[in-house]
Design a protein around this motif. Structure first.
Motif, PDB file in Angstrom:
ATOM      1  N   LEU A 189      -8.121   0.813  -6.804  1.00  0.00           N
ATOM      2  CA  LEU A 189      -8.466  -0.245  -6.066  1.00  0.00           C
ATOM      3  C   LEU A 189     -10.147  -0.363  -6.238  1.00  0.00           C
ATOM      4  N   SER A 190     -10.927   0.681  -6.482  1.00  0.00           N
ATOM      5  CA  SER A 190     -12.033   0.685  -6.912  1.00  0.00           C
ATOM      6  C   SER A 190     -12.529   0.274  -8.403  1.00  0.00           C
ATOM      7  N   ASP A 191     -11.475  -0.303  -9.064  1.00  0.00           N
ATOM      8  CA  ASP A 191     -11.515  -0.555 -10.473  1.00  0.00           C
ATOM      9  C   ASP A 191     -12.754  -1.811 -10.746  1.00  0.00           C
ATOM     10  N   SER A 192     -13.098  -1.932 -11.832  1.00  0.00           N
ATOM     11  CA  SER A 192     -14.044  -2.927 -11.951  1.00  0.00           C
ATOM     12  C   SER A 192     -13.464  -4.307 -12.155  1.00  0.00           C
ATOM     13  N   ASN A 193     -12.131  -4.205 -12.798  1.00  0.00           N
ATOM     14  CA  ASN A 193     -11.452  -5.304 -13.221  1.00  0.00           C
ATOM     15  C   ASN A 193     -10.458  -5.668 -11.905  1.00  0.00           C
ATOM     16  N   GLU A 194     -10.930  -6.891 -11.456  1.00  0.00           N
ATOM     17  CA  GLU A 194     -10.283  -7.121 -10.249  1.00  0.00           C
ATOM     18  C   GLU A 194      -8.821  -7.762 -10.090  1.00  0.00           C
ATOM     19  N   ALA A 195      -8.364  -8.116 -11.342  1.00  0.00           N
ATOM     20  CA  ALA A 195      -7.074  -8.431 -11.510  1.00  0.00           C
ATOM     21  C   ALA A 195      -6.009  -7.330 -11.486  1.00  0.00           C
ATOM     22  N   ALA A 196      -6.478  -6.239 -11.939  1.00  0.00           N
ATOM     23  CA  ALA A 196      -5.710  -4.978 -11.884  1.00  0.00           C
ATOM     24  C   ALA A 196      -5.486  -4.517 -10.468  1.00  0.00           C
ATOM     25  N   ALA A 197      -7.090  -4.499  -9.908  1.00  0.00           N
ATOM     26  CA  ALA A 197      -7.141  -3.972  -8.612  1.00  0.00           C
ATOM     27  C   ALA A 197      -6.385  -4.638  -7.459  1.00  0.00           C
ATOM     28  N   ALA A 198      -6.241  -6.037  -7.717  1.00  0.00           N
ATOM     29  CA  ALA A 198      -5.560  -7.088  -6.840  1.00  0.00           C
ATOM     30  C   ALA A 198      -3.907  -6.781  -7.101  1.00  0.00           C
ATOM     31  N   ASP A 199      -3.229  -6.374  -8.090  1.00  0.00           N
ATOM     32  CA  ASP A 199      -2.139  -5.963  -8.300  1.00  0.00           C
ATOM     33  C   ASP A 199      -1.397  -4.935  -7.403  1.00  0.00           C
ATOM     34  N   VAL A 200      -2.633  -3.803  -7.480  1.00  0.00           N
ATOM     35  CA  VAL A 200      -2.597  -2.401  -6.736  1.00  0.00           C
ATOM     36  C   VAL A 200      -2.470  -3.053  -5.403  1.00  0.00           C
ATOM     37  N   LEU A 201      -3.330  -3.860  -4.732  1.00  0.00           N
ATOM     38  CA  LEU A 201      -3.595  -4.167  -3.274  1.00  0.00           C
ATOM     39  C   LEU A 201      -2.258  -4.749  -3.004  1.00  0.00           C
ATOM     40  N   GLU A 202      -1.686  -5.791  -3.757  1.00  0.00           N
ATOM     41  CA  GLU A 202      -0.516  -6.354  -3.511  1.00  0.00           C
ATOM     42  C   GLU A 202       0.797  -5.507  -3.165  1.00  0.00           C
ATOM     43  N   PHE A 203       0.729  -4.396  -4.219  1.00  0.00           N
ATOM     44  CA  PHE A 203       1.838  -3.385  -3.863  1.00  0.00           C
ATOM     45  C   PHE A 203       1.595  -2.567  -2.708  1.00  0.00           C
ATOM     46  N   VAL A 204       0.243  -2.323  -2.466  1.00  0.00           N
ATOM     47  CA  VAL A 204       0.176  -1.250  -1.316  1.00  0.00           C
ATOM     48  C   VAL A 204       0.605  -1.832   0.025  1.00  0.00           C
ATOM     49  N   ARG A 205       0.016  -3.512  -0.118  1.00  0.00           N
ATOM     50  CA  ARG A 205       0.560  -4.222   1.260  1.00  0.00           C
ATOM     51  C   ARG A 205       2.005  -4.298   1.414  1.00  0.00           C
TER      52      ARG A 205
END
Length: 907
Positions: free
Chosen positions: A363-379
């Motif tokens: 989630l703290s990754d500088s690549n927003e797209a990968a972090a967004a995928d993680v966030l969607e999964f977590v949600r």
């Protein structure tokens, strides 16, 4: 082991109307009763243990009074009893009484009756205690040499199971079984032995098969079927080895497509499922397209048996991407891994707890797209899996301060505000928010900081003081110092403070909603009025200071009216604390997410159902069943050869039903290159095989002369390359020959192959003769395949792609939906707009289309069409189609294809 993997070997029907007997009466029957009484008592004991009763007092009684009996029924019941009875103490140690049981079964393994030996060996397949099996190993080995095949085949199964579970007990099992197989004559024993070698030591199985390959047709059916399974497995393994060893990415993709085609066949899918871990070795290839196809194939094949191993490999791959230097493909690969782990966790919820902690680090990754995928999964995970909420909230609080992207920060705030349910978690969220905002009030602290950063010796140029009149008529002064900032490099600010000073106040609206939710929840949890008021006041103070900052001139961009309204609303809600607002903030928000996830899941299930319907072969209930063994010889010719069909599927030449259509037949691919009156007639069959084109040219000498040095000369236009020049040949009078030419394709665009045939006439003194060939047009549709992407990816690609081709709709189709379906069929594109959004009729339609070429190129299209009602019901559809692609050739070729196929041919 997952819950779905727990195995139940024995099912016993239990009549529930009878009273359970007492332990004393059972003990009495087992000790003093006759064989019939002991049999009935033992049955009752088994039923009671299956129902969860603990009967430790009967264990020694059964060992003393029942185990020595030679009655076959009792012996069968004892096998069930020893399978279900607890064999260990609460601390996991083997019960001392089991030594006596072990000795009894050693005797049964040496019993003269083959039934008792065989059934005991089958029972040993179910034992999971290595201490019990170890003393029995010599007796089990000896059973391989028993005179009766029933004992020998069960001995092979016992050895296979023990080797699979406890390899150290019989490390030489593959060698032992191989020697047994060489000397064995019974078909059922050979089948079991060969099956073990397939799973335990495939190389030995292949060695054995190579020694007797000529005799396979004389083997029994059961052994032949196992040999076919090995051949399928070996072929799939060979494909995987080829992918890993071959350096050309095109070859890798072609072979992966063959594996995908094999997977579509239900009989072969089971073979590939055992090779999932081998398939994942292909991830060592750096090419993104190969990795994407590999992950999709692995995800389609994963089952409860191998999901744990798959997740471990994927987690390692995710961690590896963190250590690699940042690269565009590395970021995209990380996204692919995150999405694959997401899908695994949704399909196998037991895996989510292992996956989430690793992924949340990104989630703290500088690549927003990968972090967004993680966030969607977590949600999705926090909503679906109640048992993981505490873990996710705890991990989210750990990484919260390190989040770099404002979009991810907003999502994290929403999750924390929605799912923090304990007083401690709510306090932790407030602490993290305060830490992320820094010193408050923000405006005053920023002004002080800026003033403090100026050096004393520097002359402070204070501009003229501007007098302002307030609404009350009094004068207000404003220093130039507060309205201007030094151009000095800013020091490191807390993340949320930095977002706000950059003018991103949408995150402030999200913060206000989060603070409102946790404040309302805190009020419901804590009874003390003083603590309630203190917490609510702190939340309102944070919102007020953010509003103040937005209205000041410190941020790079001022706060928008929408964000002001949202923060003001939250302040009002906290000041009133009405039950209605409490329900809206703390219940209905979560319900909305639940509805959205349910709709998404339903859509996925629908698409999976459609896919399975395509794959399933529909057979009518009254259709005859054909058994190859029972088919008469004169009927064999009209039946399909299953082995030939399997071979064709492996080679990628699957015969589809559509081939019956004359338009889809090979004749449709034949292009006439010269006229019938030309001295040399030529026609070509154009076979497009993904990354290359094979031209099979038929050349006919229509003269009475011998043609020497007859050469096919070809040239290409577009991104096509002739691999090798066809060699010249000599044609006798009225003779014909086939010339093959290979053309390599590098990208997706319409290509043209042109050329001529030159020849010398034997005995003539004239110059070389030349026949010009017609052009061969290569269709772009052979390379475009339907694909899917998310809305965010579509918008991102739409903004990035520089080439656009706008096509005006010119058609005779009068229905909007019919026109859309016609375009989808003509262009091989997939409609990303959901069916629900396209249903109904309102006179206009907008839809997004997407496709990918086999070379990994993306093609986007936006269809905007309307029905001009004022021109009457028969008026054709009008509008535009905008196509965007990375390359000019792709955009132009797709536009040409749409222009050529817009009008529907009248039937």
């Amino acid at each position: 082991m997952t819950a779905a993997e727990n195995v139940c070997y024995t099912l016993i029907n239990v009549p529930m109307d009878s009273e359970p007997p007492s332990e004393i009466s059972l003990k009495n029957d087992l000790e003093k009763g006759d064989v019939k009484s002991k049999t009935e008592a033992l049955k009752k004991v088994i039923i009671m243990i299956l129902n969860g009763e603990k009967l430790p007092g009967l264990l020694m009684t059964i060992i003393r009074f029942v185990l020595p009996l030679q009655d076959h029924t009792i012996k069968k019941l004892l096998l069930v009893f020893w399978e279900i009875v607890p064999k260990t103490t609460p601390d996991g140690r083997l019960l001392h009484e089991m030594i006596l049981v072990c000795d009894a079964y050693r005797k049964d393994l040496q019993h003269p009756n083959e039934f008792i030996r065989g059934s005991t060996l089958r029972f040993l397949c179910k034992l999971k205690e290595a201490e019990l099996l170890e003393p029995l190993m010599p007796a089990i080995r000896a059973c391989l040499e028993h005179r009766h095949s029933y004992v020998r085949r069960n001995a092979v199964l016992a050895i296979y199971t023990i080797y699979r579970n406890f390899e150290h007990l019989i490390p030489d099992a593959p060698e032992l079984i191989h020697d047994f197989l060489v000397n064995e004559k019974d078909a059922s024993c050979k089948r079991n032995a060969f099956m073990m070698l397939i799973h335990a030591d495939q190389d030995r199985a292949l060695d054995y098969l190579s020694t007797c390959i000529d005799q396979v047709q004389t083997f029994g059916d059961i052994l032949q079927l196992v040999i076919v399974e090995l051949i399928y497995k070996a072929a799939a393994q060979c494909y995987i080895d080829l992918i890993i060893k071959e350096s050309d990415n095109n070859v890798k993709l072609i072979v992966l497509d063959r594996l995908v085609e094999l997977k579509e066949h239900p009989a072969h899918e089971r073979v590939l499922q055992d090779l999932v871990m081998d398939i994942l070795r292909v991830l060592s290839t750096p090419d993104l397209e190969v990795r994407k196809k590999t992950l999709q194939l692995a995800l389609d094949l994963v089952s409860s048996r191998n999901v744990e191993e798959l997740v471990i490999v994927l987690k390692k791959e995710v961690i590896k991407t963190n250590n690699v230097s940042e690269h565009e493909d590395t970021d995209k690969y990380r996204q692919l891994l995150v999405r694959t782990l997401h899908s695994c966790s949704v399909r196998f919820p037991d895996m989510a707890a292992n996956v989430i902690p690793v992924l949340m680090e990104f989630l703290s990754d500088s690549n927003e797209a990968a972090a967004a995928d993680v966030l969607e999964f977590v949600r999705e995970a926090i909503q679906r899996f109640d048992n993981l909420r505490m873990l996710i909230v705890e991990k989210m609080l750990e990484v919260f301060h390190a989040i770099k992207s404002v979009k991810i920060y907003r999502g994290a705030l929403w999750i924390l505000g929605e799912y923090c349910s304990t007083k401690e978690d709510i306090q932790s969220v407030m602490t993290e928010v305060r830490r992320s905002l820094g010193e408050i009030p923000i405006v005053e602290s920023e002004i002080k900081k800026e003033a403090g950063e100026l050096k004393p010796e520097e002359e402070i140029n204070v501009g003229p003081v501007q007098k302002l009149v307030t609404e009350m008529g009094t004068y207000a002064t404003q220093s130039a110092l507060s309205s201007s900032r030094p151009t000095k490099k800013e020091e490191e600010r807390p993340p949320l403070r930095g977002f706000l000073l950059d003018g991103d106040f949408f995150v402030a609206a999200s913060l206000a909603t989060t603070l409102t939710k946790i404040a309302l929840r805190y009020v419901a949890l804590v009874q003390e009025k003083k603590k309630q008021n203190s917490f609510v006041a702190e939340a309102m103070l944070l919102m007020a200071t953010v509003l103040h900052l937005g209205k000041s001139s410190l941020p790079k961009k001022p706060i928008t009216d929408d964000d002001v309204d949202r923060i003001s609303l939250c302040l009002k809600v906290l000041s009133e604390c009405s039950p209605l607002m409490n329900d809206i903030f703390n219940k209905e928000c979560r319900q909305s997410l639940s509805h959205m996830l349910s709709a998404k899941l339903e859509e996925e299930k629908l698409s999976q159902k459609k896919e399975s319907e395509k794959r399933n072969v529909t057979v009518q209930p009254d259709d005859p069943i054909s058994f190859m063994q029972l088919t008469a010889k004169n009927e064999m010719n009209c039946k399909e050869d299953q082995f030939q069909l399997s071979l064709l599927a492996a080679m990628g030449n699957t015969q589809r039903k559509e081939a019956a259509d004359p338009l889809a037949s090979k004749l449709n691919k034949v292009t006439q290159l010269t006229g019938f009156s030309d001295p040399v007639y030529a026609e070509a069959y154009v076979h497009v095989n993904q990354y290359d084109i094979v031209l099979d040219v038929l050349v006919v000498n229509q003269t009475s002369d011998t043609l020497q040095n007859c050469t096919l000369e070809l040239a290409t236009l577009g991104d096509l390359k002739l691999v090798e020049k066809p060699s010249p040949l000599t044609l006798a009078p009225h003779d014909f020959a086939n010339i093959k030419a290979n053309v390599k394709v590098a990208s997706t665009e319409n290509g043209i192959i042109f050329g001529n045939i030159v020849y010398d006439v034997s005995g003539a003194a004239s110059d070389r003769n030349c026949v010009v060939l017609s052009d061969i047009h290569i269709d772009i549709m052979d390379y475009i395949q339907p694909a899917t992407c998310t809305d965010a990816e579509f918008r991102q690609m739409w903004a990035e792609f520089e080439w656009e081709n706008k096509v005006t709709v010119n058609t005779n189709i009068i229905d909007l939906n019919d026109y859309l379906q016609h375009i989808l069929k003509s262009t091989n594109m997939k409609c990303l707009t959901p069916e629900k959004a396209l249903s109904g009729y309102c006179g206009f339609m907008a839809a997004n289309l997407y496709a990918r070429s086999i070379f990994g190129e993306d093609a986007l299209a936006n269809v905007s069409i309307e029905k001009p009602i004022q021109q009457g019901p028969e008026a054709p559809v009008t509008g535009h189609i905008r196509i965007r692609a990375k390359s000019q050739g792709m955009a132009l070729s797709l536009g040409d294809k749409i222009n050529l196929s817009q009008k529907k041919n009248s039937i």
